[in-house]
Design a protein around this motif. Structure first.
Motif: not given
Length: 158
Positions: A75-102
């Motif tokens: 965050t860069t403005g306002g009264d909310t403070q947060q940061r995070g990363t969303v990562r994408f991991e290929r599991l196979d041709d039709t499946h993906t893991r989405v991992e969110l850290t905040m």
């Protein structure tokens, strides 16, 4: 700051999961309490949220983005403070893991109480499961932004 880490496996290819996540203005379709996200440019978004009767507006900056791998913001403005990363991991041709850290800094009595009761963790988990449903059903599929943002880049235009 409180740290939240959740993941969900989605039944779509990696590129589709990543591309859908880059459609920031679609976030209200699966993020509870997010009223609007307005993309200002490649790096910046303006958020409007209503959670537990508290309305907040704030800006975020993408500080690192690597297609099909990760998006990191703060965050860069306002009264909310947060940061995070969303990562994408290929599991196979039709499946993906989405991992969110905040990392979230609750402000105000209501938000601090919600954090102490684990409500922030549950909200993030719920948002990820709604993203799963959204992306697997075709969501707002409209391509995605495939640019690279590095922390030292001054920013680019759309």
């Amino acid at each position: 700051m409180s740290t939240v880490k959740e993941s969900v496996d989605v039944e779509v290819p990696l590129r589709r999961a990543y591309d859908q996540w880059t459609q920031f203005e679609e976030f209200p379709n699966f993020m509870d309490g997010v009223d609007e996200v307005r993309q200002i440019d490649d790096r910046h978004n303006h958020w409007s949220t209503s959670i537990g009767g508290v309305h907040r507006e704030f800006d975020t900056e993408i500080v690192d983005q690597l297609p099909d791998d990760r998006i990191t913001w703060r965050t860069t403005g306002g009264d909310t403070q947060q940061r995070g990363t969303v990562r994408f991991e290929r599991l196979d041709d039709t499946h993906t893991r989405v991992e969110l850290t905040m990392e979230v800094e609750p402000t105000g009595v209501a938000e601090k109480g919600a954090d102490a009761l684990g409500m922030i963790d549950r909200r993030v988990k719920g948002d990820l499961h709604r993203f799963k449903d959204y992306v697997e059903s075709g969501g707002g599929e409209s391509g995605g932004w495939r640019g690279r943002i590095r922390p030292q880049d001054p920013g680019t235009s759309l």
